[in-house]
Structures are given as C-alpha cells and as structure tokens.
Design a protein around this motif. Structure first.
Motif, PDB file in Angstrom:
ATOM      1  N   GLU A  61      42.636  43.838  28.046  1.00 38.55           N
ATOM      2  CA  GLU A  61      41.850  43.864  29.274  1.00 38.55           C
ATOM      3  C   GLU A  61      42.388  42.903  30.331  1.00 38.55           C
ATOM      4  O   GLU A  61      42.446  43.237  31.511  1.00 38.55           O
ATOM      5  N   TRP A  62      42.787  41.685  29.919  1.00 40.18           N
ATOM      6  CA  TRP A  62      43.189  40.710  30.938  1.00 40.18           C
ATOM      7  C   TRP A  62      44.452  41.123  31.689  1.00 40.18           C
ATOM      8  O   TRP A  62      44.539  40.880  32.897  1.00 40.18           O
ATOM      9  N   PRO A  63      45.458  41.757  31.042  1.00 42.58           N
ATOM     10  CA  PRO A  63      46.614  42.175  31.841  1.00 42.58           C
ATOM     11  C   PRO A  63      46.245  43.189  32.929  1.00 42.58           C
ATOM     12  O   PRO A  63      46.803  43.148  34.026  1.00 42.58           O
ATOM     13  N   LYS A  64      45.285  44.073  32.617  1.00 42.97           N
ATOM     14  CA  LYS A  64      44.872  45.057  33.620  1.00 42.97           C
ATOM     15  C   LYS A  64      44.179  44.378  34.800  1.00 42.97           C
ATOM     16  O   LYS A  64      44.409  44.737  35.961  1.00 42.97           O
ATOM     17  N   PHE A  65      43.338  43.391  34.497  1.00 44.43           N
ATOM     18  CA  PHE A  65      42.638  42.700  35.578  1.00 44.43           C
ATOM     19  C   PHE A  65      43.611  41.914  36.453  1.00 44.43           C
ATOM     20  O   PHE A  65      43.513  41.931  37.687  1.00 44.43           O
ATOM     21  N   ILE A  66      44.558  41.227  35.819  1.00 48.75           N
ATOM     22  CA  ILE A  66      45.543  40.450  36.582  1.00 48.75           C
ATOM     23  C   ILE A  66      46.384  41.380  37.445  1.00 48.75           C
ATOM     24  O   ILE A  66      46.665  41.083  38.620  1.00 48.75           O
ATOM     25  N   ARG A 126      45.477  44.200  38.658  1.00 47.28           N
ATOM     26  CA  ARG A 126      44.636  44.669  39.758  1.00 47.28           C
ATOM     27  C   ARG A 126      44.603  43.645  40.892  1.00 47.28           C
ATOM     28  O   ARG A 126      44.710  44.001  42.068  1.00 47.28           O
ATOM     29  N   LEU A 127      44.465  42.375  40.540  1.00 46.24           N
ATOM     30  CA  LEU A 127      44.483  41.324  41.562  1.00 46.24           C
ATOM     31  C   LEU A 127      45.827  41.294  42.291  1.00 46.24           C
ATOM     32  O   LEU A 127      45.880  41.149  43.516  1.00 46.24           O
ATOM     33  N   GLN A 128      46.910  41.423  41.533  1.00 48.10           N
ATOM     34  CA  GLN A 128      48.233  41.395  42.141  1.00 48.10           C
ATOM     35  C   GLN A 128      48.437  42.589  43.071  1.00 48.10           C
ATOM     36  O   GLN A 128      49.025  42.442  44.148  1.00 48.10           O
TER      37      GLN A 128
END
Length: 726
Positions: A183-188, A190-192
């Motif tokens: 999950e965290w790679p997808k969120f990061i 998205r921010l990028q």
C-alpha cells in the motif's frame, strides 16, 4: 493589564447566543489552552463539547479561532474525546474548499496531529483508530484533497506552506509504518504524480526556507529525511519475479529494448506465438550476467529495479540504439547497461548517505514537525540550512539517468572491456562526487545534467589522480612533509654541486650586447673555487683554452651580488635540460655548435662587488647593498647564449656564495628530484634499484650510454626484467 477571564465565563461564552461573546471566548481560548493547568480546568468544567459545537457550527474567523483552540488542546495530548468523524470530515472539507488562510492553516494542523498521534508517546485510552485510517473516509468523500494539499506548497503564506508540508510528511510516515508492504508504495507514487517533488524542491531552493527559525525549514528537512527512509525501504524490498509488480517491471525493461525475434525452432522459424521459448540471451543482452536476473538485484533491491525501469523509459530511443550498437561488438567490449544502472544506483545511494540514520532517526518515532524541529538544534544558522538542504536528492531519477549515460560515455572513450568494469565504476563515482557534490541548494538539476553530459574521461582521470593525492596526503601527510624537507635539502646540495661543476668546466660568452662586435670571452672557475679566470679572444675556439691562456682573474671575495635578467629571457631550455655545452647544442638542434653560439641574446649576468675585500666569501643578499668600504660596481658581465646557460652561471655563482637559487630552470630540477625521491621512498625501492647514472644524465643533459639487457642462460625469449611496484 486586564486579568484573563475565568474558565466558567469562557465556557458560557462558547454556547452563548450572542455572536460577540462566542467570538471573544474562542479568541481567548486558543492562547489560554496552551497552559496545561488551564486546559485541565477547561476539561473538568465540561468545556470540550462546547468547543466541539463551536468548531462545527461557527464560520469565518470565529471558526478559525475554534480550530486553533482545539489544536492547542491536542498539542497537550488532551481533548481527544471530541475528535470524531464529524470533526475530521469538517476539517478535510475546509482544507479543500475554504479560501480563508487562517482557517486552512488551523485545520491542516489538526489533521497533522490526528495523523501523527499513533506515532507519539500518547496516553490514549480509547481504542479509536487514528493515523491515516482516521481521515481516509473523509478523503474518500473529497478525492481532490491530496491534489489541493500539494498545491498549498506554492502558497504565498509561508505558515500555510509549512502546515501543508507537515501534513504530507505525517501521511508519508504513517503510510510507510502502517500502510502495508503493497500500500505505501502506491500512496507515495500518488503523491509524486501530483508534483510533491517539484513543490518541495522549489521551497528548498527559495529564499523563504533559508530562515532556520521557521517551521517551514524544519518541515523541509523532515521531508528530505523521509525521502531517505523511502529509498532505504525500497532497497530493502527483495526482487521476486513471482510478484506481479516485479514481473511487470522486468517485462518493461525487456520490451523497451526492442527485443529481437524469438528463438528459432529446429526448422529455422520463430517459435509459435504463446510459446515459452525466448531468445537465448534475452537478459544477458540487456547487460545482466545470467538469464536469471533476479539475484542481480540483491544489492540494490527493488530500488535498483525502479531505477533501471525509469532509465529505460526516460531514454527509450537511446536505450534501444545502445543495445543495437553493442550487439555488433564483441561480447567483452559491450558495456552491460543493466549492471551499469545498478552500479549507479549504489553510487548515488552512497553519495547521499542514505544509510546514515542521523538525519532521519528523529522522524521515525513520531510527533509532528514542531517537536522534531526542536531536537538537536540543527537548524541554527543560515550556513547550516544551506549545507543540510539537498534538493538534488529529490531528483534521484534524473541524476541516475544522467550518471548512467556518463558511465556509457566513459566506457566507450576508454575502450573498456568487461574486466575493466570496476575501473569505470570508480571513475563514475568520482565524477558524481565532483559534480553532484559541488552543487549547492540553488543549483538547478538541469545544470548538473549538462555537466554530467559534457565531462570528459581526461577530466575524470585528473580528478581521480587529485583524489589519490588527497588520500596520500591524509594518510602520509606528516611523514611526507618531513621526507620532502630532507629530500629538498639533498636536492639543493646536488644542484649546487652540478652548477658549480658547470662553472669549473667553463663556458664561452659573447663580450657585448647583441649587434656589437663578435669577440668572445672564455670564463672558468678555478679548482679552489676562489677565482674566476677569464680572457677575451677574437674568435671562439674549438677547444677549451689552457689555464695559462686565461690571464685575467676575479677574486670572488670581492663579489657582493649577482644580478641578471634571466627570468625575463624567452629562450627555451635546450632539449629541456640544463646544459649549454657545444656538444649538447649540436645534438639538440641538429646543426653546427659554432653557428648556434653566434646567435645574439638579451640575457645578461652581472657580477658586482667592491675593490676592497670583505673578510669572508659571502653575499648578504641578491640585491645591491651598500657596503661600508666602497660603493658597489660592475666587476664582470656575461652574456649567456641560452636561459639554461644563464641558469647554470647565475645560480652557480649564487650557490657558490651560499645563496639560494632563483631561476625557474634550477627550481624545476630541484622539484623534479624531490618528487622522484618521494616516489622512490613510497615505492620502498632499494638504493641499487635506481639507475643513478641515468638520473644524473637527466639532470645534467649528458648522453646516456645504453647498456645491454642482462640475461641468463636457459631463459626463454619472453623473459624480461621489470621493477615491481610496492
């Protein structure tokens, strides 16, 4: 000064029908609630629900004050009982849509406190969910929240920028710690994709964040630290080709390379579509060592795979062209692109000190940025901020691409082969250290890319040698200083003996300035080194005159100074050596020595002194001093044919009179011998290993007699003798 209102009065004001009373109450509360004792009294007086009502029902500045009061309570880790879904949804809604800056600042602070609370050492008793999960339902109702949050980074209000970045940091921390492996790679990402890297980079390079006292400076430094945490976590993820995401990444690398047709079957035709067969060098063609590339990511982890995919995407055409060009070369001469890309990942990883936890350890334990900024007092000066900010770290992908391209250029320029891979890797490491390391916080990444694109192999090797000198100086500095001083004195003594030997040998000089006559003067130092014997002749003889033919002589005890314009002479050294004999002139220039000696010269050596003899053979200075006995006058003038001869006679006379040499020729030779001596000491060579006859010939300019190479019976033709390095 008026006494502050009591708790009961303020609580009553919060629920009063009069708008002025409510506004006064929330305005006073936001400053008073920062006092723990007042906050306890406020909670005991049932003020929490009155405050909750003010947060949800008021508008404008009154609502901003209400959120500020709630923030003050939560800062003390108090008042969490009223923070529920309605409060969070209200805060998210206002953060997305409200134009009033003071409201948005306070609601962002509230969201920072909510997201950060699971990371703090709170005394929370309830089992309610906090962190990102607490605000996720509200974010689902407002899908534009993250986009608006990133846009706040470019706001003109600095505090609003800081609060927005604090919330981004809190969301990133929570995602990394509680978001799950996938999950965290997808969120990061998205921010990028929303442009957070560009927004923070702009803040880093701007003047606003140069003030270390602001919360914005601390938030920027925290984001930089979290970026290191992310890079480290990506490296810790092991590549597993069974995972769909990793499998897609490898497939992308392969497809972007414009792969050749599938392997042929027994009839010379490509295998049918859907066949499991593939090209026998599917992965080795891309620069992997084997056809099972997963293990080659062991050192870089998923970070290396991401970098390789990013490189292939950014340079799709160049990526294909390089592979096509290399397919025409022998295997040993091909630069393994995949291996080079993974190597550059590690070079950048080391350069930015990603494993150094000192910058990021303060952020892993939680607490929003206000508590972080006070730790260690690191943001204590303008210079400290400029040194700590590393905006190029945020441009990891672009730096990686530029460095890989530099790797390929260095490989090609050096004509390297596979066995030279680590040598080129070291050169690229030095290039990155020099170019990326020299950039300051205001340096644009485009400039760094241009420098990486234009740096030459020769420049890189020069930097490499300079780096080696620095290492040697650090390791051997004190010892080398002592050794150099000793060798300097020994070299000076050697040059003194050589220069005086030139004076003892004697030389021919024209007797006047250019264009006047053709008479010659022969000058030679006496064997006891006390007299200069000389005589004028109408022609230059082919042999040295006998001592009996030199009727004139000059007592060196009378000499007080020696002057010359030799440093201004533009005549080069003959053959680069310090010797002006007719034999050397003939060998160096390829024509008759007598004809060479007829050339005119502007170089002059003037010997000055007094008629009265001083008590000692000494020279106080190389200037023209006034002695007590008589005034200084010209005793003898010499017109050397070359700067080499002038150097011999000027420095020879000075050193004979216990003075320091002053010409560039002599200084250069002294430095050369000193340098050779240091190298011999460092190589730990024995005295007998050095060809001292050749060394003396190099200094004096005499011809070296070649000697036969030593041999022994029974040795093959391939035997050779070489001096081994230490």
């Amino acid at each position: 000064m008026d006494d502050p209102p009591d708790v009961a009065t303020l609580i009553d004001g919060l629920v009063a029908d009069n708008e002025g009373a409510r506004k006064y109450a929330v305005f006073k509360l936001q400053s008073l609630l920062s006092d723990p004792s007042f906050a306890d009294a406020f909670i005991e007086g049932d003020g929490l629900y009155a405050l909750r009502q003010a947060v949800l029902e008021t508008t404008g500045n009154m609502q901003a004050y209400a959120f500020g009061s709630l923030d003050a309570l939560l800062e003390l880790d108090m008042g969490w009982d009223i923070v529920d879904g309605a409060i969070i949804e209200k805060a998210v809604s206002l953060a997305v849509t409200h134009p009033l800056v003071n409201i948005v600042r306070n609601v962002l602070t509230l969201l920072v406190l909510i997201v950060s609370r699971p990371l703090s050492n709170s005394r929370r008793q309830s089992a309610d969910v906090f962190g990102f999960q607490a605000i996720k339902p509200a974010l689902d109702k407002h899908p534009g929240f993250l986009d608006s949050l990133v846009q706040r980074l470019s706001a003109s209000d600095h505090t609003l920028c800081a609060n927005a970045l604090q919330l981004i940091n809190a969301l990133m921390r929570d995602a990394v710690i509680h978001g799950g492996e996938h999950e965290w790679p997808k969120f990061i990402k998205r921010l990028q994709d929303l442009g957070v890297i560009g927004g923070v980079g702009m803040l880093m390079r701007g003047d606003t964040a140069s003030d270390p006292s602001t919360s914005l400076a601390a938030a920027i430094l925290e984001f930089q630290g979290l970026t290191k945490v992310l890079l480290r976590k990506w490296r810790e993820v092991r590549v597993n080709v069974e995972l769909p995401e990793h499998k897609r990444a490898l497939k992308t690398i392969h497809l972007l390379s414009n792969p050749p047709p599938l392997a042929l079957d027994a009839h010379g035709e490509p295998h049918a579509k859907g066949s499991k067969k593939h090209h026998p060098e599917k992965w080795r063609r891309l620069g992997f060592e084997t056809e099972s590339p997963a293990w080659e990511f062991d050192e870089t982890g998923y970070l290396g795979m991401m970098d390789l995919v990013d490189y292939a995407r950014r340079n799709e055409d160049a990526y294909r062209n390089i592979l096509m060009e290399q397919s025409m070369q022998a295997r040993e001469q091909r630069c393994p692109i995949a291996r080079a890309a993974l190597s550059v990942t590690l070079i950048l990883y080391e350069h930015f000190e990603i494993e150094d936890a000192s910058e990021t350890e303060a952020y892993g334990g939680g607490g929003h940025v206000r508590s972080v900024s006070a730790r260690g007092g690191r943001l204590d000066s303008q210079a400290n901020v400029d040194k700590l900010y590393r905006p190029l770290l945020l441009q990891w992908g672009r730096l990686h691409t530029a460095a890989v391209n530099a790797f390929m250029r260095m490989w090609k320029a050096a004509g390297a082969e596979l066995e030279d891979f680590f040598k080129i890797e070291e050169v690229v490491r030095i290039v990155v250290e020099r170019i990326v390391g020299a950039a300051n916080r205001k340096t644009d990444v485009g400039k760094v890319e241009d420098e990486l694109r234009s740096v030459t192999l020769e420049t890189a090797r020069r930097w490499q040698m300079a780096g080696m000198d620095e290492v040697y100086d650090d390791a051997w500095g004190p010892h080398l200083v002592q050794v150099r001083e000793q060798l300097h004195q020994e070299s000076l003594q050697f040059m003194k003996e050589q220069r005086i030997r030139c004076l003892l040998q004697g030389s021919w000089f024209p007797t006047s300035s250019p264009g006047v006559g053709a008479s010659w003067r022969y000058v030679r130092l006496s064997r006891n080194k006390r007299w200069l014997h000389y005589q004028d002749f109408s022609t230059k003889g082919s042999h040295e005159p006998a001592a009996a033919d030199l009727a004139e002589k000059l007592d060196l005890n009378m000499v007080t100074s020696v002057d010359s314009n030799v440093s201004a002479s533009d005549k080069p050294l003959v053959n680069g050596l310090a010797n002006s004999s007719s034999e050397t002139l003939k060998e160096a220039n390829g024509h008759d020595a007598l004809q060479a000696s007829q050339q005119t010269t502007n170089t002059k050596v003037t010997i000055l002194g007094t008629l009265a003899k001083p008590p000692k053979l000494s020279l106080p200075s190389s200037t023209h001093p006034n002695n007590d006995a008589d005034e200084e006058s010209i005793l003898l003038e010499l017109f050397p044919q070359t700067s080499a001869a002038a150097s011999e006679w000027l420095d020879g006379l000075l050193m004979l009179l216990n003075q320091q040499p002053i010409t560039k020729d002599t200084t250069r030779l002294v430095e050369m011998m000193e340098d050779w001596g240091v190298r011999l000491r460092m190589l730990n060579l024995r005295w007998e290993d050095v060809d001292w006859e050749a060394l003396e010939a190099r200094v004096t300019g005499t011809k070296v007699v070649e000697r036969a190479v030593p041999s022994r019976e029974g040795l093959g033709g391939e035997y050779y003798y070489g001096m081994a390095e230490a």
